[in-house]
Design an enzyme around this catalytic site. Structure first.
Site, short mmCIF file in Angstrom:
data_model
loop_
_atom_site.label_atom_id
_atom_site.label_comp_id
_atom_site.label_asym_id
_atom_site.label_seq_id
_atom_site.Cartn_x
_atom_site.Cartn_y
_atom_site.Cartn_z
CB CYS A 1 68.62 6.77 9.90
SG CYS A 1 67.95 5.20 9.82
CB THR B 1 67.89 1.70 8.66
OG1 THR B 1 68.67 2.16 9.91
CG2 THR B 1 67.02 0.38 8.99
#
Ligand code: IMP
Length: 324
Positions: free
Chosen positions: A177, A179
């Protein structure tokens, strides 16, 4: 600026405690997520196109765990994967919150999916509320609907109030990830569970992402999780979708990638918008069953170190220490 200290799995350990458990077999690590979803081994495979199709679902089911068939395919293909899962197993199916999700949900439930998972990156969102309303109207109150992801107490409470039975908790913590790098948002995974466990709603907590070993799983359970969801721990195994390729030294590899990575978006949508994940190569690791058996042994030992015979006892007895 508010000054909040937030803990990750590596920041803490559990204090070993007196135990009268003579054998790990005395420990019950099962979890009842309710409405027909009960797991003997409380591990779920993430809905990702390099993790979760029917071979993974059958392997997870065989050891009492479960899998959510990913949604990066046509409805027919996803239903085909559900059809290939031994119907004695507990299997979930992922859907989104827009496009064909209603038609998809109905086909998946007809095909025998035991639960649906509304699978979006930022689940604390008006479109989640609308989707949950529609799905509740379609399937009534007795069908298990998982939703997510959220990172906060307000998030899990809202999703529960909107109709979710279980909620995937953690934003930005997955191994693939990005993000937090792209958006600056997220909360450390363990802190998310500690926060979400304060809920007074009737909702189950799924600790999702960033879980690297059975020790992290035991910490998540101790903090209040009812089950854990993993991707990278299963990546590269024989039951994952995708080709095996060999490098010049003869090492065999498979791909593991975030569903919001450029690579995954280009493959499924023909283009990418903002990307919040990466693609990685992982060594081919053989059958997943050995990995799951080792994780199970580690979880059982973990319960034993806290003197706990089941999940509830662990959550009452566990004592976290923060390590510097
Ligand atoms: P892992 O077990 O640490 O590899 O994390 C798996 C989890 O990462 C999944 O269950 C999702 O919640 C999350 N995830 C999957 N794809 C992406 C992505 O592209 N960006 C951010 N998070 C992702």
């Amino acid at each position: 600026m508010n000054n909040i200290r937030a803990l990750s799995y590596d920041d803490v350990l559990l204090r070993p405690q007196r135990s009268d458990i003579r054998s790990r077999s005395e420990i019950d690590i099962s979890t009842d997520l309710e409405r027909g979803v009960c797991l003997q081994l409380p591990i779920l495979a993430s809905p990702m196109d390099t993790i979760s199709e029917s071979p993974m679902a059958n392997a997870m089911g065989k050891v009492g765990a479960s899998c959510i068939i990913h949604r990066y395919n046509t409805i027919k293909e996803q239903v085909g994967e559900i059809d290939k899962v031994d119907s004695l197993r507990t299997v979930g199916a992922a859907i989104g919150v827009s496009g064909d999700y209603i038609e998809r949900a109905s086909a998946l439930v007809d095909a025998g999916a035991n639960f649906l998972c509304i699978d979006v990156a930022h689940g604390h969102h008006i479109m989640m509320k609308e989707a949950l309303r529609e799905l509740r109207l379609m399937f009534g109150g007795d069908y298990h609907i998982m939703a997510g992801n959220v990172a906060t107490l307000e998030g899990i409470n809202d999703l529960a109030d909107w109709g979710a039975n279980s909620v995937r908790c953690n934003i930005g913590g997955g191994s693939i990830c990005s993000t937090r790098i792209q958006t600056g948002h997220g909360l450390p995974g363990l802190q998310t569970i500690i926060e979400c466990a304060k809920t007074d709603r009737d909702v189950k907590i799924i600790a999702d992402g960033g879980i690297k070993n059975s020790g992290d799983m035991v910490k998540a359970f101790a903090a209040g999780a009812d089950a854990v969801m993993v991707g990278s721990l299963l990546a590269g195994t024989a039951e994952t979708p995708g080709e095996i390729y060999m490098d010049a030294k003869g090492t065999r590899w498979k791909t593991y990638r975030g569903m919001a990575s450029k690579e995954a978006q280009v493959e499924w949508r023909g283009k990418y918008s903002s990307f919040e994940g990466v693609a990685a190569r992982v060594p081919h690791r053989g059958p997943v069953q050995t990995i799951l058996e080792d994780l199970e042994k580690g979880i059982r030992s973990g319960f034993s170190y806290s003197g706990a015979r089941n999940l509830k006892e662990l959550q009452i007895k566990a004592q976290f220490v923060v390590q510097t």
